[in-house]
Design a protein around this motif. Structure first.
Motif, PDB file in Angstrom:
ATOM      1  N   PRO A 204      16.004   3.078  15.822  1.00  0.00           N
ATOM      2  CA  PRO A 204      16.943   3.344  14.723  1.00  0.00           C
ATOM      3  C   PRO A 204      17.367   4.818  14.702  1.00  0.00           C
ATOM      4  CG  PRO A 204      15.096   2.038  13.962  1.00  0.00           C
ATOM      5  CD  PRO A 204      14.737   2.496  15.343  1.00  0.00           C
ATOM      6  N   CYS A 205      18.672   5.043  14.663  1.00  0.00           N
ATOM      7  CA  CYS A 205      19.200   6.402  14.778  1.00  0.00           C
ATOM      8  C   CYS A 205      20.395   6.563  13.840  1.00  0.00           C
ATOM      9  CB  CYS A 205      19.616   6.686  16.221  1.00  0.00           C
ATOM     10  SG  CYS A 205      20.367   8.311  16.483  1.00  0.00           S
ATOM     11  N   ASP A 206      20.428   7.670  13.106  1.00  0.00           N
ATOM     12  CA  ASP A 206      21.570   8.001  12.248  1.00  0.00           C
ATOM     13  C   ASP A 206      22.560   8.872  13.017  1.00  0.00           C
ATOM     14  OD1 ASP A 206      20.367   6.621  10.212  1.00  0.00           O
ATOM     15  OD2 ASP A 206      19.543   8.405   9.232  1.00  0.00           O
ATOM     16  N   LEU A 207      23.762   8.988  12.460  1.00  0.00           N
ATOM     17  CA  LEU A 207      24.806   9.824  13.051  1.00  0.00           C
ATOM     18  C   LEU A 207      25.268  10.850  12.021  1.00  0.00           C
ATOM     19  CD1 LEU A 207      26.902  10.357  15.362  1.00  0.00           C
ATOM     20  CD2 LEU A 207      28.421   8.765  14.153  1.00  0.00           C
ATOM     21  N   VAL A 208      25.343  12.108  12.431  1.00  0.00           N
ATOM     22  CA  VAL A 208      25.810  13.172  11.541  1.00  0.00           C
ATOM     23  C   VAL A 208      26.771  14.068  12.320  1.00  0.00           C
ATOM     24  CG1 VAL A 208      25.188  15.155  10.126  1.00  0.00           C
ATOM     25  CG2 VAL A 208      23.677  13.171  10.182  1.00  0.00           C
ATOM     26  N   THR A 209      28.045  14.049  11.924  1.00  0.00           N
ATOM     27  CA  THR A 209      29.017  15.003  12.458  1.00  0.00           C
ATOM     28  C   THR A 209      29.699  15.682  11.272  1.00  0.00           C
ATOM     29  OG1 THR A 209      30.921  13.487  12.507  1.00  0.00           O
ATOM     30  CG2 THR A 209      29.415  13.424  14.395  1.00  0.00           C
ATOM     31  N   GLY A 210      30.580  16.602  11.564  1.00  0.00           N
ATOM     32  CA  GLY A 210      31.252  17.292  10.471  1.00  0.00           C
ATOM     33  C   GLY A 210      32.044  16.374   9.580  1.00  0.00           C
ATOM     34  N   GLU A 211      32.574  15.277  10.164  1.00  0.00           N
ATOM     35  CA  GLU A 211      33.447  14.378   9.424  1.00  0.00           C
ATOM     36  C   GLU A 211      32.834  13.021   9.116  1.00  0.00           C
ATOM     37  OE1 GLU A 211      35.456  17.332  11.849  1.00  0.00           O
ATOM     38  OE2 GLU A 211      34.206  15.654  12.449  1.00  0.00           O
ATOM     39  N   GLU A 212      31.605  12.791   9.562  1.00  0.00           N
ATOM     40  CA  GLU A 212      31.062  11.426   9.446  1.00  0.00           C
ATOM     41  C   GLU A 212      29.549  11.447   9.240  1.00  0.00           C
ATOM     42  OE1 GLU A 212      31.631   7.169  11.825  1.00  0.00           O
ATOM     43  OE2 GLU A 212      32.088   9.084  12.819  1.00  0.00           O
ATOM     44  N   ARG A 213      29.076  10.560   8.386  1.00  0.00           N
ATOM     45  CA  ARG A 213      27.644  10.327   8.195  1.00  0.00           C
ATOM     46  C   ARG A 213      27.420   8.824   8.264  1.00  0.00           C
ATOM     47  NH1 ARG A 213      28.865  14.988   7.768  1.00  0.00           N
ATOM     48  NH2 ARG A 213      28.043  16.598   6.378  1.00  0.00           N
ATOM     49  N   VAL A 214      26.585   8.388   9.187  1.00  0.00           N
ATOM     50  CA  VAL A 214      26.270   6.957   9.308  1.00  0.00           C
ATOM     51  C   VAL A 214      24.765   6.806   9.224  1.00  0.00           C
ATOM     52  CG1 VAL A 214      26.401   4.898  10.735  1.00  0.00           C
ATOM     53  CG2 VAL A 214      28.297   6.537  10.749  1.00  0.00           C
ATOM     54  N   THR A 215      24.303   6.062   8.207  1.00  0.00           N
ATOM     55  CA  THR A 215      22.882   5.776   8.037  1.00  0.00           C
ATOM     56  C   THR A 215      22.632   4.342   8.456  1.00  0.00           C
ATOM     57  OG1 THR A 215      22.785   7.311   6.173  1.00  0.00           O
ATOM     58  CG2 THR A 215      20.963   5.776   6.409  1.00  0.00           C
ATOM     59  N   ILE A 216      21.752   4.168   9.410  1.00  0.00           N
ATOM     60  CA  ILE A 216      21.556   2.844  10.004  1.00  0.00           C
ATOM     61  C   ILE A 216      20.729   1.918   9.110  1.00  0.00           C
ATOM     62  CG2 ILE A 216      19.439   3.286  11.298  1.00  0.00           C
ATOM     63  CD1 ILE A 216      22.606   1.505  12.610  1.00  0.00           C
ATOM     64  N   GLU A 217      19.837   2.487   8.312  1.00  0.00           N
ATOM     65  CA  GLU A 217      19.000   1.662   7.436  1.00  0.00           C
ATOM     66  C   GLU A 217      19.840   1.118   6.280  1.00  0.00           C
ATOM     67  OE1 GLU A 217      16.054   0.785   8.073  1.00  0.00           O
ATOM     68  OE2 GLU A 217      15.508   2.160   9.704  1.00  0.00           O
ATOM     69  N   PRO A 218      19.706  -0.160   5.942  1.00  0.00           N
ATOM     70  CA  PRO A 218      20.539  -0.752   4.886  1.00  0.00           C
ATOM     71  C   PRO A 218      20.318  -0.125   3.510  1.00  0.00           C
ATOM     72  CG  PRO A 218      18.796  -2.278   5.572  1.00  0.00           C
ATOM     73  CD  PRO A 218      18.791  -1.144   6.545  1.00  0.00           C
ATOM     74  N   ASP A 219      19.103   0.363   3.250  1.00  0.00           N
ATOM     75  CA  ASP A 219      18.836   0.959   1.943  1.00  0.00           C
ATOM     76  C   ASP A 219      19.262   2.428   1.862  1.00  0.00           C
ATOM     77  OD1 ASP A 219      16.994   1.983   3.663  1.00  0.00           O
ATOM     78  OD2 ASP A 219      15.217   1.507   2.456  1.00  0.00           O
ATOM     79  N   GLY A 220      19.874   2.936   2.932  1.00  0.00           N
ATOM     80  CA  GLY A 220      20.336   4.325   2.918  1.00  0.00           C
ATOM     81  C   GLY A 220      19.271   5.339   3.273  1.00  0.00           C
ATOM     82  N   LYS A 221      18.075   4.867   3.578  1.00  0.00           N
ATOM     83  CA  LYS A 221      16.998   5.788   3.947  1.00  0.00           C
ATOM     84  C   LYS A 221      17.272   6.383   5.322  1.00  0.00           C
ATOM     85  CE  LYS A 221      11.984   5.948   4.661  1.00  0.00           C
ATOM     86  NZ  LYS A 221      10.721   5.140   4.718  1.00  0.00           N
ATOM     87  N   GLN A 222      16.949   7.667   5.473  1.00  0.00           N
ATOM     88  CA  GLN A 222      17.202   8.340   6.735  1.00  0.00           C
ATOM     89  C   GLN A 222      16.278   7.819   7.827  1.00  0.00           C
ATOM     90  OE1 GLN A 222      16.999  12.576   6.262  1.00  0.00           O
ATOM     91  NE2 GLN A 222      18.877  12.700   5.063  1.00  0.00           N
ATOM     92  N   ALA A 223      16.852   7.590   9.015  1.00  0.00           N
ATOM     93  CA  ALA A 223      16.060   7.156  10.162  1.00  0.00           C
ATOM     94  C   ALA A 223      15.295   8.336  10.735  1.00  0.00           C
ATOM     95  CB  ALA A 223      16.964   6.538  11.225  1.00  0.00           C
ATOM     96  N   ALA A 224      14.288   8.050  11.546  1.00  0.00           N
ATOM     97  CA  ALA A 224      13.478   9.121  12.140  1.00  0.00           C
ATOM     98  C   ALA A 224      14.229   9.852  13.240  1.00  0.00           C
ATOM     99  CB  ALA A 224      12.174   8.534  12.698  1.00  0.00           C
ATOM    100  N   HIS A 225      15.256   9.218  13.799  1.00  0.00           N
ATOM    101  CA  HIS A 225      16.071   9.834  14.848  1.00  0.00           C
ATOM    102  C   HIS A 225      17.487  10.071  14.316  1.00  0.00           C
ATOM    103  CE1 HIS A 225      12.748   8.370  17.290  1.00  0.00           C
ATOM    104  NE2 HIS A 225      13.203   9.070  18.317  1.00  0.00           N
ATOM    105  N   VAL A 226      18.100  11.135  14.782  1.00  0.00           N
ATOM    106  CA  VAL A 226      19.471  11.448  14.375  1.00  0.00           C
ATOM    107  C   VAL A 226      20.210  12.063  15.561  1.00  0.00           C
ATOM    108  CG1 VAL A 226      18.794  13.712  13.459  1.00  0.00           C
ATOM    109  CG2 VAL A 226      20.928  12.665  12.698  1.00  0.00           C
ATOM    110  N   ALA A 227      21.446  11.638  15.743  1.00  0.00           N
ATOM    111  CA  ALA A 227      22.336  12.233  16.748  1.00  0.00           C
ATOM    112  C   ALA A 227      23.425  12.987  15.999  1.00  0.00           C
ATOM    113  CB  ALA A 227      22.953  11.153  17.639  1.00  0.00           C
ATOM    114  N   CYS A 228      23.622  14.239  16.337  1.00  0.00           N
ATOM    115  CA  CYS A 228      24.549  15.065  15.577  1.00  0.00           C
ATOM    116  C   CYS A 228      25.283  16.037  16.492  1.00  0.00           C
ATOM    117  CB  CYS A 228      23.813  15.836  14.479  1.00  0.00           C
ATOM    118  SG  CYS A 228      22.581  17.003  15.093  1.00  0.00           S
TER     119      CYS A 228
END
Length: 787
Positions: free
Chosen positions: A251-275
Motif C-alpha cells: 500500500p502506497c500513497d501519492l503526494v505531489t504539489g497538485e495531488e494527494r491520493v490516499t490508498i486506504e479507504p478510511d483516509g489513513k496514511q499508508a506506510a509507503h509514499v511516493a512523492c
C-alpha cells in the motif's frame, strides 16, 4: 541633563558663552540620537567610533537598498519651538551649511564607516536636505544646532548625528545589518534538521548510467521495507512508483504539489509514499528512503529540494540514485553529518553505439527512431515533414500534460499501432518508458538558464547528452541495442566529442531561504517589498563552498506581479512559490486574479473557474488553440496546487480534477492530430507572408489593396493575433496549395521567399534605370501566376 532642558538652556545662552558649554550639549545630543562619544565635531577619532558597525563580513551590495520616503514636517500644533527658543532659520544660510557639510571629506569617510558608501551617502544627503529645506518646523535639537552653525557657534560636523539618524530612516537595513547577516547565515545546513541528526543513517549511493538498473535495486529495497518514501524529480515518476507499489501489494500513497491520493479507504496514511522531491516530509520517520536523480542537487532552480531531502530525511537507510559525478559532493556533505557513504556501481545493461553517419534526410527514418529537438518549432516542422512522407509520429514535449505524454508514449510503444516514429524534446530524458531503437539529435544547441538567471544558448552538456542518448535500447524494450546519431552531418563530430568527455564532478548543492527566514527579514525591514527582501537576503547570505543559493528569478517575478495586492507575508510567500510558466501571459494573469480573489476573501469556486476559463472548450483547430489549451491545463494545475495550501479559499479541488481529466482528453485528441493542426496553421503563415508582399506591391500598383485588407489580420504560427477566415478556393496562392498537398514544406517556402525577394530587389534596380518598374513587375507577376 535631559535633552529638553539642555535645549532650552542652550537657547537662552548668549552666543559668546555657548562655546564654553558645548561639551555638555554635545553629550546630550549624543544620548538623544544614539551616537557614540567622539563622533561629533572635528575629532580625529570619528572613524574608530564605528569600527564595530561595519563588521568583518563582506560589504553588501548597496544597489539593492531601496530608499524609503521621509516626508517633511508640516506646521506643528505647538508652533515652531526651535524658532521660539533661538530664532527663525535663514533657508539660504542653511542651504550653504548643508552644501558645506556634503563636501567635507571627513563626513564622507565617517558615513562610510557607518555603511554609507558614495551612492547611499548621496541619496541620504539629498533626502536629508529636502527634509530640512521643505519642513515648516524642525525638531528643536536640529533647529538649535543649525542656528548655531549659521552664527558660527557650532561646527558643521555637528550635523552628522542628525544626518545619520535620517539615513537610517530611509535605509533601515543600516540599523540591523548584523541581525540580517545572522538570519541569512546558511553555512551549516545539516543543523536545520535535528530529527535526522538524532539518528544514525546508512547512505547507499547507486551510481550508474541510464538503463543500468540502479533505480530498480533501490526500489526493491523500498518495497521490502516496513515503511518508505520515494522522492522523484517528476510527477510521472512519482505516479509510476505509486502504481508499481500498489500492484506489488505494498500500500502506497501519492503526494505531489497538485495531488494527494490516499490508498486506504478510511483516509489513513499508508506506510509507503511516493512523492515529488519538493513534497517529501523531513519529520516523518521511515525505514527506507529513495532519492532519485541525485545529480539534480546542482540544478540552479530546484537543487535546494535534493539538498533538503539528502540532509533532512529521517530514514534508517537513504538510497541515492544518480550519476557518478555526484559521489564526491555527497560524500563531503555526509562527512559534515558524520555519516559514511556506501557506493554501489552499475554498468549499462544493453550496449549503445554512436553511428559513423548522420541521418541527413527524414527519408532515412526507420521504425523505433526518436528525433530529439530543443524547440517546439522544430517539433512542429519535423512532425509535418514526417507526415508528408506518409509516416505517422508521436509527439512529446515538456508543456504537455502528464496524461497526454503517457498516451503518446503508449501509442509509440504499441507494436500494433502504425506510429513508429517519435518526435520529442529532452522531456523523454526521464519519467517515461519508451521503446526506442535510435536517438537522432536534430540539433545540439539548447537554451538554458544559468545560476545567475541569465539565458544561455550553448551545446548540450555531456550529462544531458548521456541522459537522452541512454533512452535508446533500454533493457525493458524490444530493442536490445541502442544507436545514437545526429540529423546533420556537421553535428556528428561534436556529438562524439560531447559524449566522450568525462562528466564534470558536481561542486555544490543548492539552498533556498525558508518562509520563516523571510519573515524574520521582514520583521526588521517591514516596508520592503518581498522581491527586494529576497535580493537583500541572497546578498547577505553566507554559504560554505559546498553550497550555493538557488536562482530565485521566478519567485521574484511572481512577487513583483502580485506586489500591489494586499496579502500577509506568509500568504504572499506561498503564492510566489506556486509553479507557473511566466512565458504564458494567461497563466500569469491567472495567478494575479487568484491572489486578488483571495485578498477579497472570495472563495474561488468551481462555477467561478468555469466562467473564468470559458468552459466548455472545443478541440483545437490549429497549433495556437493547442497552446491555449495547454495553458488552461496549467491554470487548473495552479488551482489544485493552491487548493492544498488554502483549502477554504480553493474548495472544489475534486471537481477541478475531473475537469482537468476531461481537458486532458481534449488535448490528447489535438496532439494525436497534431500534423493536421500544423497543416491548418501553415497556410495561415503563408497568407501572412503574401499579405506583406501584397502590401509592398500596393504602393506601386494599388491592385492588391483588397487582398491586403483581407489578410492583414492573419497571423504567423504561434502569434497572438486573431485567426483569419478561410480564403476562397480560387484566391489560394500556388504556395498555399502546394503546402496543403504536402509538396512543399515551410523551410522550402522560406527559401523560395528569400530568393523571390532577392530577385525583386535586382529587378527593382533595373526597372529604376529604365523607368518602367511598375509594368515590369506586374508583367513578371502575371507570368509567375500563370505558371
Amino acid at each position: 541633563m535631559s535633552f529638553p532642558r539642555c535645549a532650552v538652556w542652550w537657547a537662552r545662552l548668549p552666543a559668546g558663552r555657548r562655546a564654553g558649554h558645548r561639551a555638555a550639549v554635545c553629550s546630550a545630543l549624543r544620548a538623544h540620537v544614539g551616537l557614540s562619544p567622539g563622533a561629533l565635531g572635528r575629532l580625529p577619532a570619528v572613524a574608530a567610533a564605528s569600527s564595530s558597525a561595519s563588521g568583518g563580513s563582506k560589504a553588501p551590495n548597496t544597489s539593492l537598498f531601496v530608499p524609503l520616503t521621509v516626508k517633511p514636517l508640516g506646521p506643528s500644533a505647538d508652533g515652531d519651538v526651535g524658532a521660539e527658543l533661538s530664532r527663525p532659520l535663514d533657508k539660504n544660510e542653511v542651504k550653504k551649511v548643508l552644501d558645506k557639510f556634503y563636501k567635507r571629506k571627513e563626513i564622507q569617510k565617517l558615513g562610510a564607516d557607518y555603511g554609507l558608501d558614495a551612492r547611499l551617502f548621496h541619496q541620504a544627503f539629498i533626502s536629508f536636505r529636502n527634509y530640512i529645506m521643505q519642513s515648516h518646523s524642525l525638531d528643536v535639537d536640529i533647529h538649535i544646532v543649525l542656528n548655531d552653525i549659521c552664527f558660527g557657534a557650532a561646527h558643521v560636523d555637528d550635523l552628522f548625528p542628525f544626518f545619520l539618524r535620517h539615513a537610517k530612516q530611509i535605509f533601515p537595513v543600516l540599523e540591523c545589518k548584523d541581525d540580517l547577516r545572522k538570519i541569512s547565515d546558511l553555512r551549516i545546513p545539516p543543523n536545520w534538521y535535528p530529527e535526522a541528526r538524532a539518528i544514525r543513517r546508512k547512505i547507499i549511493f547507486h551510481s550508474g548510467p541510464t538503463n543500468s538498473g540502479k533505480t530498480y535495486h533501490a526500489i526493491q529495497k523500498y518495497l521490502s521495507a516496513k515503511s518508505g518514501v520515494y522522492c522523484g524529480p517528476l510527477k510521472l515518476l512519482a505516479h509510476e512508483i505509486f502504481e508499481k507499489s500498489n500492484i506489488a501489494g505494498v500500500p502506497c500513497d501519492l503526494v505531489t504539489g497538485e495531488e494527494r491520493v490516499t490508498i486506504e479507504p478510511d483516509g489513513k496514511q499508508a506506510a509507503h509514499v511516493a512523492c515529488t522531491v519538493e513534497m517529501c516530509s523531513v519529520t516523518t520517520p521511515y525505514e527506507v528512503a529513495v532519492i532519485d536523480e541525485i545529480q539534480m542537487i546542482k540544478d540552479p532552480a530546484r537543487g535546494w529540494a535534493w539538498t533538503r531531502a539528502l540532509l533532512g530525511l529521517c530514514a534508517e537507510e537513504v538510497h541515492l540514485c544518480g550519476e557518478s559525478a555526484a559521489i564526491d559532493l555527497v560524500t563531503e556533505l555526509m562527512y559534515t553529518t558524520g555519516e559514511e557513504v556506501e557506493v554501489q556501481n552499475y554498468n549499462r545493461l544493453t550496449p549503445i553505439s554512436v553511428l559513423d553517419h548522420a541521418l541527413e534526410s527524414l527519408d532515412n527514418l526507420q521504425p523505433g527512431d526518436c528525433i530529439v529537438c530543443f524547440s517546439k518549432n522544430d517539433i512542429y516542422s519535423v512532425s509535418r515533414q514526417i507526415e508528408i512522407r506518409g509516416l505517422e509520429s508521436a509527439v512529446i514535449y515538456g508543456s504537455l500534460p502528464p496524461g497526454t505524454k503517457l498516451a503518446q508514449a503508449k501509442k509509440f510503444n504499441d507494436p500494433d499501432d502504425p506510429c513508429k516514429i517519435l518526435v520529442a524534446t529532452d522531456a523523454i530524458g526521464m519519467g517515461l518508458n519508451l521503446s526506442i531503437r535510435r536517438i537522432i539529435f536534430y540539433s545540439l544547441i539548447k537554451p538554458s538558464i544559468n545560476e545567475k538567471g541569465e539565458k544561455e544558448i550553448e551545446p548540450i552538456t555531456t550529462s544531458q547528452a548521456l541522459q537522452i542518448a541512454g533512452r535508446a535500447g533500454r533493457f525493458s524494450s524490444k530493442f536490445k541495442e541502442g544507436e545514437v546519431t545526429t540529423m546533420h552531418r556537421e553535428d556528428l563530430n561534436l556529438l562524439k566529442e560531447i559524449l566522450n568527455r568525462p562528466v564534470e564532478p558536481i561542486r555544490a548543492a543548492g539552498l533556498h531561504p525558508t518562509a520563516e527566514q523571510i519573515e524574520m527579514f521582514a520583521y526588521h525591514l517591514p516596508d520592503t517589498t518581498l522581491s527586494n527582501l529576497i535580493d537583500i537576503f541572497v546578498d547577505f547570505s553566507q554559504v560554505d563552498g559546498q553550497y550555493f543559493v538557488c536562482n530565485m528569478d521566478d519567485f521574484k517575478f511572481s512577487a513583483e506581479l502580485i506586489q500591489h495586492i494586499p496579502l500577509s507575508l506568509r500568504v504572499r510567500y506561498v503564492f510566489c512559490t506556486a509553479p507557473i510558466n511566466k512565458k504564458q501571459p494567461f497563466i500569469c494573469s491567472s495567478l494575479l486574479q487568484f491572489a486578488r480573489q483571495y485578498s477579497r476573501n472570495e472563495p474561488l469556486t468551481f462555477a467561478w473557474l468555469r466562467r473564468y476559463i470559458k468552459w466548455p472548450l472545443l478541440p483545437p483547430k490549429n497549433i495556437k488553440d493547442l497552446v491555449d489549451l495547454e495553458a488552461v491545463h496549467d491554470i487548473l494545475d495552479l488551482y489544485l496546487w493552491l487548493s492544498y495550501r488554502f483549502m477554504d479559499m480553493f474548495p472544489d479541488a475534486g471537481l477541478i480534477r475531473d475537469l482537468q481529466k476531461e481537458l486532458d482528453g481534449i488535448i490528447q485528441e489535438g496532439v494525436h492530430n497534431i500534423t493536421k493542426l500544423i497543416k491548418t496553421s501553415e497556410p495561415q503563415r503563408l497568407l501572412h507572408l503574401e499579405s506583406l508582399r501584397a502590401g509592398s506591391q500596393s504602393r506601386l500598383s494599388g491592385t492588391l489593396k483588397g487582398q491586403t485588407r483581407r489578410t492583414r489580420g492573419t497571423k504567423t504560427l504561434g502569434s497572438k493575433a486573431a485567426e483569419p477566415q478561410e480564403p476562397e478556393a480560387e484566391e489560394k496562392s500556388l504556395g498555399s496549395r502546394l503546402v496543403q498537398q504536402g509538396l512543399l514544406t515551410p523551410d522550402m517556402l522560406k527559401q523560395l521567399e528569400k530568393e523571390w525577394l532577392t530577385q525583386q530587389t535586382e529587378h527593382g534596380k533595373e526597372g529604376t534605370e529604365s523607368g518602367s518598374i511598375s509594368k515590369g513587375t506586374r508583367r513578371k507577376k502575371k507570368e509567375l501566376d500563370s505558371d
